[in-house]
Design a protein around this motif. Sequence first.
Motif, short mmCIF file in Angstrom:
data_model
loop_
_atom_site.label_atom_id
_atom_site.label_comp_id
_atom_site.label_asym_id
_atom_site.label_seq_id
_atom_site.Cartn_x
_atom_site.Cartn_y
_atom_site.Cartn_z
N TYR A 96 -7.37 1.30 -6.60
CA TYR A 96 -7.06 2.34 -6.06
C TYR A 96 -5.88 3.18 -6.73
N THR A 97 -5.67 4.38 -6.54
CA THR A 97 -4.41 4.98 -7.21
C THR A 97 -3.36 4.81 -6.02
N LEU A 98 -2.15 4.99 -6.52
CA LEU A 98 -1.04 5.05 -5.58
C LEU A 98 -1.10 6.00 -4.32
N ASP A 99 -1.51 7.34 -4.87
CA ASP A 99 -1.78 8.38 -3.75
C ASP A 99 -2.77 7.93 -2.76
N GLN A 100 -3.78 7.21 -3.28
CA GLN A 100 -4.83 6.72 -2.31
C GLN A 100 -4.22 5.78 -1.16
N LEU A 101 -3.39 4.87 -1.88
CA LEU A 101 -2.87 3.72 -0.96
C LEU A 101 -1.79 4.13 -0.08
N MET A 102 -0.97 5.26 -0.49
CA MET A 102 0.03 5.82 0.44
C MET A 102 -0.58 6.40 1.74
N ARG A 103 -1.85 6.45 1.84
CA ARG A 103 -2.40 6.78 3.14
C ARG A 103 -2.36 5.67 4.13
N ASP A 104 -2.15 4.47 3.68
CA ASP A 104 -2.64 3.41 4.54
C ASP A 104 -1.31 2.52 4.82
N GLU A 105 -0.93 2.33 5.86
CA GLU A 105 0.01 1.57 6.70
C GLU A 105 0.20 0.22 5.85
N ALA A 107 -1.08 -0.79 3.02
CA ALA A 107 -0.91 -0.72 1.56
C ALA A 107 0.70 -0.54 1.51
N ARG A 108 1.01 0.69 2.19
CA ARG A 108 2.24 1.06 1.95
C ARG A 108 3.48 -0.29 2.16
N TRP A 109 3.10 -1.26 3.15
CA TRP A 109 4.03 -2.27 3.49
C TRP A 109 3.97 -3.04 2.16
N ALA A 146 10.09 2.91 -9.31
CA ALA A 146 9.26 3.81 -9.18
C ALA A 146 8.43 4.00 -7.72
N LEU A 147 8.02 2.80 -7.27
CA LEU A 147 7.40 2.69 -6.10
C LEU A 147 8.44 3.03 -4.96
N LYS A 148 9.57 2.45 -4.87
CA LYS A 148 10.44 2.86 -3.93
C LYS A 148 10.87 4.30 -3.74
N ASN A 149 10.94 5.02 -4.98
CA ASN A 149 10.93 6.27 -4.72
C ASN A 149 9.86 6.89 -4.34
N TYR A 150 8.66 6.68 -4.54
CA TYR A 150 7.47 7.20 -4.34
C TYR A 150 7.43 6.96 -2.59
N LEU A 151 7.67 5.94 -2.12
CA LEU A 151 7.62 5.51 -0.45
C LEU A 151 8.84 6.27 0.11
N SER A 152 9.95 6.63 -0.51
CA SER A 152 11.05 7.24 0.33
C SER A 152 10.71 8.70 0.62
#
Length: 152
Positions: A96-105, A107-109, A146-152
């Motif tokens: 999966y891409t990061l964008d796809q994963l960001m849609r799932d709670e 996965a974000r955890w 990079a992940l933390k920046n994306y998650l915030s």
Amino acid sequence: MRLLQILADSVVDGPGLRTVIFFAGCPHHCPGCHNPESWASDGGQDYTVDQVIQQIEQIGSRRITISGGEPFFQPTALVELVAALAGYEIYLFTGYTLDQLMRDEQARWVLARIDCLIDGRYVQTLPDHSLRIRGSTNQRILKADALKNYLS
């Protein structure tokens, strides 16, 4: 959780000697996949989180790579495993891409608790054997910052 293998002392799945946990099951079925035996969700064998942690402790590595198959194919098991691996260095491969994963709670955890994500499907027409730990040029290596920046 259903796993294909727990492999000690890998040098190709991230920096340093690593223990690799291969999840069973993958919905992507990428042409040219180097691990097509991982596609079947009934492959391998069942493990409890405690059994996985015991094997990792016996191996003695603090560097873990989670791969597959597709780890997010078993999201609840992945969350439980990542929670149990707090304090370990965790690299995670996904189709999966990061964008796809960001849609799932769930996965974000997981993304908030790992040290590195290698995202994207293997694309047979984009191979590059000079790449570190990736198979095709579309795949990205995303470190924790990079992940933390994306998650915030």
